[in-house]
Design a protein around this motif. Structure first.
Motif, PDB file in Angstrom:
ATOM      1  N   ALA A 354      20.278 -56.926 -22.373  1.00 51.94           N
ATOM      2  CA  ALA A 354      19.094 -57.796 -22.369  1.00 51.94           C
ATOM      3  C   ALA A 354      18.290 -57.611 -21.093  1.00 51.94           C
ATOM      4  O   ALA A 354      17.050 -57.598 -21.118  1.00 51.94           O
ATOM      5  N   SER A 357      15.820 -54.690 -20.944  1.00 47.82           N
ATOM      6  CA  SER A 357      14.601 -54.725 -21.770  1.00 47.82           C
ATOM      7  C   SER A 357      13.339 -54.742 -20.918  1.00 47.82           C
ATOM      8  O   SER A 357      12.241 -54.468 -21.424  1.00 47.82           O
ATOM      9  N   GLU A 358      13.467 -55.055 -19.630  1.00 53.79           N
ATOM     10  CA  GLU A 358      12.310 -55.064 -18.737  1.00 53.79           C
ATOM     11  C   GLU A 358      11.932 -53.665 -18.261  1.00 53.79           C
ATOM     12  O   GLU A 358      10.871 -53.484 -17.667  1.00 53.79           O
ATOM     13  N   GLN A 392      20.319 -63.074 -28.392  1.00 49.81           N
ATOM     14  CA  GLN A 392      19.528 -63.155 -27.153  1.00 49.81           C
ATOM     15  C   GLN A 392      19.005 -61.781 -26.742  1.00 49.81           C
ATOM     16  O   GLN A 392      17.831 -61.641 -26.355  1.00 49.81           O
ATOM     17  N   LYS A 396      14.880 -60.315 -26.785  1.00 45.64           N
ATOM     18  CA  LYS A 396      14.179 -59.684 -25.662  1.00 45.64           C
ATOM     19  C   LYS A 396      13.689 -58.294 -26.017  1.00 45.64           C
ATOM     20  O   LYS A 396      12.578 -57.897 -25.630  1.00 45.64           O
ATOM     21  N   TRP A 397      14.476 -57.548 -26.766  1.00 50.47           N
ATOM     22  CA  TRP A 397      14.049 -56.202 -27.122  1.00 50.47           C
ATOM     23  C   TRP A 397      12.965 -56.216 -28.197  1.00 50.47           C
ATOM     24  O   TRP A 397      12.162 -55.282 -28.284  1.00 50.47           O
ATOM     25  N   HIS A 400       9.837 -56.472 -26.278  1.00 50.02           N
ATOM     26  CA  HIS A 400       9.516 -55.154 -25.715  1.00 50.02           C
ATOM     27  C   HIS A 400       8.991 -54.225 -26.809  1.00 50.02           C
ATOM     28  O   HIS A 400       8.069 -53.430 -26.574  1.00 50.02           O
ATOM     29  N   CYS A 450       7.966 -66.218 -28.755  1.00 52.80           N
ATOM     30  CA  CYS A 450       7.521 -64.970 -28.122  1.00 52.80           C
ATOM     31  C   CYS A 450       6.562 -64.159 -28.992  1.00 52.80           C
ATOM     32  O   CYS A 450       5.717 -63.437 -28.455  1.00 52.80           O
TER      33      CYS A 450
END
Length: 753
Positions: A354, A357-358, A392, A396-397, A400, A450
């Motif tokens: 997770a 993913s940034e 979770q 997040k992905w 992205h 999101c």
């Protein structure tokens, strides 16, 4: 105690006097210890004649403290070490201005005793003595000594560095696990900020000779330091990546993947041995993954992480854990057997996944990544806790992925992944395990938050069965699931049935149906969690303008607060006050001609102000607010008072101008006077009447205008925000303590009231 140990006379008693001579000086009452001379900070200018240098402490007292370091009680042993740290730093206060050379060893008397004790213990053949000294040194360098006494820090380190180095080379020494923490605390000292010197060579040696489990905390600590030399920083990162490198090599043929690292810091066979062992494999990987997650959370990491290879290694670990990867190498097969269904490693790997993913560099593996995530989401063997972590990471992905699809031609791939995720979600919402249903609803809420503005997501969501299944879970037998379902429905409604162009408008999933169901939960649900969720969602809708025109909103708020004021859960009542606060703020902005212009008149007579009062009275806000002031739960009364003070500031921006006597003489004023007296009783007035029987009409604008001007809300605000100290420190409380101390003997009874 410091005065006695350092050989100084204690303030308030003559130096050197026997105890019997000092006893008559004691008086009843609290002692006031006054120094004979002013005690100045060492950095301040002072008369040298007033400076008393620390004298050597009595050997007997110091020996007792040295002995207590080895006390069987960890609390006593730790306190003894901390006392020695304080004694050492305290004895150096008068030496701060002294210029020291790199080899200076002219310690003050007390400090010299402690330093000599440390040196002797380090050279002792007793392992417990060595460990005690290493713990003491770690505490010392981690305290203000290491940062405020840089010169003395360097002097002390030069005296013990050789001995510390010998511990690193002696693999049989049990004190090795303590060395990592010691070196890290020393590295934080300003004395070793330079990139040169023997200290950093010793740190490099420690990274090489400590086991991977011991070196891991040292490595991650060094990577967080701003002034760590770059070569040491790279070596520390290499230590952390070695287990991940080993995983990657074990899963692939030698020519297919070169691994993460070109070279290793320590012997790769050591890491391979740990990963081959059933007992150490999971522990090493969990520690490594935890450290990597910490590094990825840093905003400024001064080394480059190989993110693509790291992501590849994480996917390999996850495939090992669920048995979806069959490596051909003997080491890979052994690691795979060790990791199968290992929940600890799965959760840690998903946390790092997770965090990655940034990173933009991982886009090339995004298709393979979602294959792994979907396999976990679909597998019946995935435990509820691992599934929650998978949700979770997937959330997040997905964010992205949406960012990626908006910047290139990833649209078809994005739509296919979203459809696959929603199909799995539909199955999980019907799971017999309530934890799985709850996690699925939380995942749905996260996705809506999101991705609600993304066209592909809205289309896939509204064409699936997710809306219907989520609404069904409002009647789930488990209260946690009902609460999560309320939250999910609350986030779905604005895009599913409140929007004018919603594709599902007119179906069973409509505004009236959802609103009725949530109001029913608020009034009838036996558990507090769903009711708290409902009032939170209602406040969210109000903030976002989902409740329609002002007339509709007024009716909505009125119905909600009439339900909430009877609720037994104080958090629900507190949520109702937050709803009222939002409603008041929005109504003032809508009805005021210029919401940012100050009101100059003390008694506003403009139409917007009268209309405001009428709206608030029709919504029955004032009865709810004044009644909440007397709530038996203090946070509710405080929030209600905050709202009323805000309203008073709007209608009476300058000050209260009414004459209290004139108010009390008027027909409405007598009720207001009663109201003020009642409010002063606080929570004693729990059966607060709001029906007007006492002459207070809470739905009359003029009476409420009078109440806002006459009642001293600021005094009530101060009283409600007063802590319990004024009760505990009162004379009544003191008398109660005296009674408790002497017992309830008849001769000693006194009336505390």
């Amino acid at each position: 105690m410091f005065s006695a140990l350092l050989g100084r006379p204690h303030c308030g008693a003559g130096a050197g006097q026997p105890v019997s001579d000092r006893a008559p000086q004691l008086r009843a009452g609290p002692a006031r210890c006054q120094p004979r001379h002013p005690v100045l900070h060492p950095a301040a200018g002072r008369d040298p004649r007033l400076v008393r240098k620390p004298l050597p402490a009595p050997a007997g007292g110091m020996d007792v403290i040295f002995t207590l370091q080895g006390d069987p009680s960890l609390f006593v042993a730790s306190a003894a070490s901390q006392l020695l740290v304080h004694l050492l730093t305290f004895s150096l206060e008068s030496e701060t201005s002294k210029a020291l050379s790199a080899r200076d060893c002219d310690w003050p008397g007390c400090a010299q005793m402690i330093v000599e004790h440390i040196k002797e213990s380090l050279q002792s053949s007793s392992a417990p003595h060595v460990e005690q000294s290493l713990k003491l040194l770690s505490s010392l360098f981690g305290s203000c000594f290491g940062s405020c006494y840089a010169a003395w820090t360097e002097v002390l380190w030069l005296d013990i560095a050789k001995q510390i180095e010998s511990f690193l080379l002696e693999e049989t020494v049990q004190a090795q696990p303590l060395l990592a923490n010691l070196l890290l605390n020393v590295a934080r000292s300003p004395a070793f900020c330079g990139t040169e010197g023997s200290f950093w060579a010793l740190v490099t040696s420690a990274l090489e000779h400590l086991t991977p489990v011991q070196a891991g905390p040292l490595a991650v600590g060094l990577l967080k330091l701003c002034k760590c030399p770059q070569d040491v920083r790279i070596q520390a990162l290499t230590v952390l990546l070695q287990p991940m490198d080993c995983i990657l090599r074990a899963a692939s043929q030698p020519l297919e993947c070169a691994g993460l690292l070109d070279e290793s810091v320590s012997d790769p066979a050591t890491v391979e041995s740990l990963l081959s062992s059933k007992t150490s494999c999971a522990g090493l990987l969990c520690q490594t993954l935890t450290h990597l997650e910490k590094l990825l959370s840093l905003k400024h990491l001064r080394v480059d992480l190989p993110c693509v290879s790291l992501l590849h290694s994480l996917m390999t670990i996850l495939q090992f854990c669920n048995g979806f990867l069959s490596p051909t190498s003997p080491l890979g097969s052994t690691i795979s057997r060790n990791l199968i269904n290992c929940f600890r490693v799965q959760k840690s790997a998903l946390d790092v996944l997770a965090a990655l993913s940034e990173k933009k560099e991982c886009d090339t593996l995004i298709g393979n990544l979602f294959d792994v995530l979907l396999a976990y989401l679909q597998s019946p063997n995935t435990s509820p806790t691992v599934l929650k972590k998978t949700f979770q990471a997937t959330s997040k992905w997905l964010v992205h992925l949406q960012e990626l699809s908006s910047s290139n031609s990833q649209g078809p791939q994005t739509e296919k992944i979203l459809e696959d995720v929603l199909v799995v979600l539909q199955k999980r919402l019907c799971s017999p395990c309530w934890e799985v249903r709850d996690s699925s609803l939380e995942f749905l809420t996260s996705m809506v938050k999101c991705l609600r503005d993304q066209k592909e997501f809205r289309q896939c969501l509204l064409s699936s069965e997710v809306l219907r299944l989520t609404e069904n879970l409002l009647e789930d037998p488990e209260s946690y699931v009902r609460a999560s379902a309320v939250t999910a429905v609350g986030h779905l409604a604005p895009i599913a049935c409140f929007a004018p162009d919603s594709p599902v408008t007119g179906s069973q999933y409509n505004r009236e149906s959802i609103l009725a169901k949530l109001q029913e939960i608020l009034s009838t649900d036996s558990e507090g969690f769903p009711r708290r969720a409902v009032i939170s969602i209602f406040t969210k809708w109000l903030r976002e303008g989902c409740t329609g025109q002002l007339e509709d909103t007024e009716l909505f708020v009125s119905r909600v607060i009439q339900t909430v004021e009877r609720d037994l859960d104080w958090e629900v009542r507190l949520g109702g006050l937050e709803l009222v606060e939002v409603f008041c703020s929005q109504t003032i902005c809508q009805l005021s001609q210029c919401p940012y212009a100050p009101v100059t008149s003390a008694v506003p007579s403009s139409t917007p102000q009268k209309e405001l009062l009428q709206v608030f009275c029709r919504a029955k806000l004032f009865g709810f607010l004044f009644g909440s002031l007397c709530d038996c739960d203090k946070p509710v009364g405080q929030r209600a008072c905050d709202v009323l003070v805000g309203l008073r500031g709007h209608f009476y921006p300058m000050s209260t101008l009414e004459n209290p006597q004139e108010i009390e003489d008027s027909p409405a004023g007598r009720g207001i006077a009663w109201l003020q007296r009642t409010l002063r009783q606080g929570s004693l007035a729990q059966n607060f009447p709001v029906d007007g029987d006492v002459g207070v009409d809470f739905q009359d604008p003029e009476s409420m205008m009078l109440a806002l001007g006459a009642i001293d809300l600021l005094e009530l605000h101060d009283e409600l925000n007063k802590s319990s100290d004024h009760v505990e420190e009162s004379p009544q409380s003191l008398l109660q303590d005296i009674l408790a101390a002497v017992g309830t003997i008849e001769d000693n009874e006194v009336d505390c009231y």
